[in-house]
Design a protein around this motif. Structure first.
Motif, PDB file in Angstrom:
ATOM      1  N   THR A   1       1.338  26.680  -3.706  1.00 38.79           N
ATOM      2  CA  THR A   1       0.408  26.937  -2.609  1.00 38.79           C
ATOM      3  C   THR A   1      -0.065  28.543  -2.504  1.00 38.79           C
TER       4      THR A   1
ATOM      5  N   THR B   1     -13.063  31.668   6.704  1.00 36.89           N
ATOM      6  CA  THR B   1     -12.263  30.925   5.985  1.00 36.89           C
ATOM      7  C   THR B   1     -11.288  31.898   5.022  1.00 36.89           C
TER       8      THR B   1
ATOM      9  N   GLU C   1       0.504  26.822   5.641  1.00 29.83           N
ATOM     10  CA  GLU C   1      -0.446  25.652   5.852  1.00 29.83           C
ATOM     11  C   GLU C   1      -1.840  25.948   5.170  1.00 29.83           C
ATOM     12  N   LEU C   2      -2.025  27.309   4.672  1.00 32.15           N
ATOM     13  CA  LEU C   2      -3.533  27.644   4.580  1.00 32.15           C
ATOM     14  C   LEU C   2      -3.846  27.238   2.951  1.00 32.15           C
ATOM     15  N   ASN C   3      -5.006  27.032   2.694  1.00 34.20           N
ATOM     16  CA  ASN C   3      -5.510  26.901   1.505  1.00 34.20           C
ATOM     17  C   ASN C   3      -6.876  27.553   1.307  1.00 34.20           C
TER      18      ASN C   3
ATOM     19  N   GLU D   1     -10.061  26.801   1.404  1.00 36.14           N
ATOM     20  CA  GLU D   1     -11.027  26.047   2.671  1.00 36.14           C
ATOM     21  C   GLU D   1     -10.713  26.129   3.831  1.00 36.14           C
ATOM     22  N   SER D   2      -9.565  26.393   4.111  1.00 34.19           N
ATOM     23  CA  SER D   2      -8.792  26.672   5.617  1.00 34.19           C
ATOM     24  C   SER D   2      -9.512  27.470   6.379  1.00 34.19           C
ATOM     25  N   GLU D   3     -10.194  27.234   7.554  1.00 40.96           N
ATOM     26  CA  GLU D   3     -10.843  28.046   8.559  1.00 40.96           C
ATOM     27  C   GLU D   3      -9.436  28.750   9.409  1.00 40.96           C
ATOM     28  N   ILE D   4      -9.682  30.237   9.422  1.00 40.41           N
ATOM     29  CA  ILE D   4      -8.862  30.937  10.150  1.00 40.41           C
ATOM     30  C   ILE D   4      -9.410  31.525  11.428  1.00 40.41           C
TER      31      ILE D   4
END
Length: 163
Positions: free
Chosen positions: A2, A45, A79-81, A83-86
């Motif tokens: 990750t 993202t 948990e972020l990748n 494409e994750s929106e932050i």
């Protein structure tokens, strides 16, 4: 692996010190931009944030981990990748305090803070913070006024019964 694992893995490598020095430059640029915009909500993202500040995606995740305690709603960096929106809802006061706690002088002395808080306001924030973490003794000295309110010295009142 990750992005969060990649981020943590960088600190166990032989060139960790060099990596940290380079990352701090990128981090400083990111904070300067965020402070200059004066927008307490940063919505993007991981991939876009990394691109905007010339970071690798795992460095963007590291940035999120670092700012997390200064956010109104925390984000789970593990948990972020890409494409994750932050959504970072920044508590400016907490951010300023946390930069001091981390002894990150290169961040809390950024000139862009002037647009958020004046020098006087920043000084007040730090005085209030230092007062809040200052140890206060509740022990009564033998020559102090008795806490029962009698007006006598503690040693001649309630302290006489203490063994």
């Amino acid at each position: 692996m990750t992005l969060y694992e990649q981020w943590n893995g960088k600190f166990t490598t032989a060139n960790a010190e060099s990596f940290v020095a380079q990352y701090y430059k990128k981090e400083k640029e990111a904070y300067a931009s965020i402070l200059a915009a004066k927008e307490p909500e940063v919505k993007t993202t991981v991939k876009e944030f990394a691109r905007k500040f010339s970071m690798e995606p795992f460095e963007a995740v590291g940035f999120v981990e670092g700012i997390n305690t200064s956010l109104k709603t925390s984000i789970a960096p593990e948990e972020l990748n890409e494409e994750s929106e932050i959504v970072m809802n920044i508590d400016w006061r907490m951010l300023y305090i946390n930069m001091h706690k981390a002894k990150a002088q290169w961040l809390y002395e950024l000139p862009e803070w002037e647009g958020i808080y004046s020098e006087e306001e920043r000084s007040t924030i730090m005085k209030d913070y230092h007062r809040s973490v200052q140890a206060v003794s509740t022990k009564v000295g033998r020559n102090s006024p008795c806490p029962c309110g009698s007006g006598k010295k503690y040693k001649n009142c309630c302290g006489r019964h203490a063994v």
